[in-house]
Every structure is written in C-alpha cells, then in structure tokens.
Motif scaffolding. Sequence first.
Motif, mmCIF file in Angstrom:
data_model
loop_
_atom_site.group_PDB
_atom_site.id
_atom_site.type_symbol
_atom_site.label_atom_id
_atom_site.label_comp_id
_atom_site.label_asym_id
_atom_site.label_seq_id
_atom_site.Cartn_x
_atom_site.Cartn_y
_atom_site.Cartn_z
ATOM 1 N N LYS A 85 0.881 -1.165 -0.025
ATOM 2 C CA LYS A 85 0.003 0.010 0.056
ATOM 3 C C LYS A 85 0.906 1.135 -0.069
ATOM 4 O O LYS A 85 1.921 1.498 0.840
ATOM 5 C CB LYS A 85 -0.894 -0.064 1.282
ATOM 6 N N TRP A 86 0.544 2.009 -1.016
ATOM 7 C CA TRP A 86 1.384 3.394 -1.099
ATOM 8 C C TRP A 86 0.965 4.428 0.036
ATOM 9 O O TRP A 86 -0.210 4.298 0.867
ATOM 10 C CB TRP A 86 0.982 4.052 -2.300
ATOM 11 N N GLN A 87 1.773 5.103 0.617
ATOM 12 C CA GLN A 87 1.585 6.053 1.661
ATOM 13 C C GLN A 87 1.089 7.285 1.379
ATOM 14 O O GLN A 87 0.548 8.115 2.155
ATOM 15 C CB GLN A 87 2.874 6.333 2.336
ATOM 16 N N ARG A 88 1.025 7.570 0.043
ATOM 17 C CA ARG A 88 0.159 8.840 -0.667
ATOM 18 C C ARG A 88 -0.882 8.235 -1.497
ATOM 19 O O ARG A 88 -0.660 7.281 -2.109
ATOM 20 C CB ARG A 88 1.419 9.614 -1.399
ATOM 21 N N PRO A 89 -2.062 8.988 -1.570
ATOM 22 C CA PRO A 89 -3.000 8.374 -2.503
ATOM 23 C C PRO A 89 -2.643 8.590 -3.960
ATOM 24 O O PRO A 89 -1.789 9.419 -4.459
ATOM 25 C CB PRO A 89 -4.038 9.943 -2.439
#
Length: 282
Positions: A85-89
Amino acid sequence: MPEGDTIYRTARVLQKAIGGKAVTAFETGFAKLASANDEAPLAGRTVEKVEARGKWCLIYFSGDLILATHMLMSGSWHIYRVGEKWQRPHSQMRIAITCGDFQAVLFSAQIAEFHTAKSLETNSQIPRLGPDVLSDTFSIETGVHALQEYAAKHPEEEVGVVLLNQRVMAGLGNVYKSEVAFTADVNPFRTMSTLTSREMEKMVEAAQRYMKANVAEGASEGIVTYAGPRRTTRAMDHGARLWVYRRQGQECRRCGTEIQMRKQGTQARSTYWCSECQPLTD
C-alpha cells in the motif's frame, strides 16, 4: 526544498531498488511522458543507472532515454514492493516505474522530462549547472574557482544568493546556505566583492564536508526525503543538529547572541545568521 544531499540519497536508493533491472510497467500522470511512452514503451527497457546532478535526479534507461525529475517544493520518490500500500493517495502519483518486485513512485513533483543524451546536453538547464559539490570530481579548488569566476562578473551579488545559485555550485539549498556561511564566519548579506580567497575556501570546504557527511552510508535511517536529519554540529541531541537554520530568536551556539533571520534575494528565501560571529563588515 530538497537539497543536494537529499537528491543524492534518493538516487542511491533508487539505484539499489531498480538499477540494472528491466522495467515491467510504467505509469504516469504527465501527458507528455504518457504520449512518449505510448510511442516507445518503457516496459522492456533496462534501468542502466540512477544519478543525482545538483537538485535533479536522472534515471537512465536503455535505448538512449533519460528521465529527468526535479522535486521543487513538494515532490518525493518512494520505493514499494509490488502490491504494498502506498503512503500517498494515487491522485498524487506522477510517475510509477515497476521493475520486478519493486516500484519506484514519484509523488507530487511538477517537473519531469524525457531526454536523449543529445537533448540533455543541448536543450536542458541541467548541463549548465555549476560543479556538483557531491560529485567525485569536485574539489576545494574547483569550488573556489567557481566562486571567484562568478564574483568577477557579479561583484555586487550577495553571498547567500550566490550559494543558492545552482549554476555556480550545484547542490546547496537553503539549509546549507545559512550553515555554510556561519561556519565560514561570513555574513550572508555581504557582497561577493568583499570576500577573500580564504573565506571562499572556508565556505567551499564546509559545503563539501557537511554534504558528504550527510550522505554517508548510515547517516540516516531509511529513505530520507525532505526533513531528513541533516547535521552540521557534533551535538548528539536531535534538536541541536544545526548551527543557525530555523533558530531565529535563539542563542548562538558559539557566542550566545540572538540568531537573526531575514528574507533574501528575489525569491525571498529565509536566511539565518549570527551578527556577532558573522559581522557585516570586518
């Protein structure tokens, strides 16, 4: 604004994660890059190397293709394992390069360009950078010569402005500007015409020493992007790692005089200094 050491560390981590590997997927939010990828896909190319050049990060792909990115104020590269999962959208994603099990994702950057070796040399501002403080070929003599040459042409330019000029010496940013001037006992609002060769030498030596120390392996934990633990003092306390930067109103660590701050240059960058340690005139 990321400084040269930030980009250097970023390039080093990108090289470890995707260097020498084949691109399996490429995604971008930049229309020009997407169009270029449609015509000549990146998938299948190999990441030959990643390097920092001043405040630019250059990713070289096989087939004479170079991706040049500049972070400006808000951009940052992240490394993820595929599926993580990315930490930014996703809406902030500008570029995503997948190489096997790893993804290099660029968020929120505003400048990204494709170049060939020829166009990089002829059409980009990148080759017109001054000597890179973190390059293997940089020396104290090289830096002093660059400052002397610029001072001869622009004698009334203020020292703090010149230290930020990437066409004089590449890599220094706002943090190092104030720290380097303080270490050399030079007031950042002095003009270049007032500097001695020894003062220039002290500034260049401090710039190289600080930046090399802050990119050394183990100098930071994990991938440091913008607010990384830059250190110019020898203090172990995390809050005492800098001499003057962002210490307006606090006591100078050397003499106890109150640190001052004033906007400088056409870009109105914050400059910090000690009026006692860095007098405006000798």
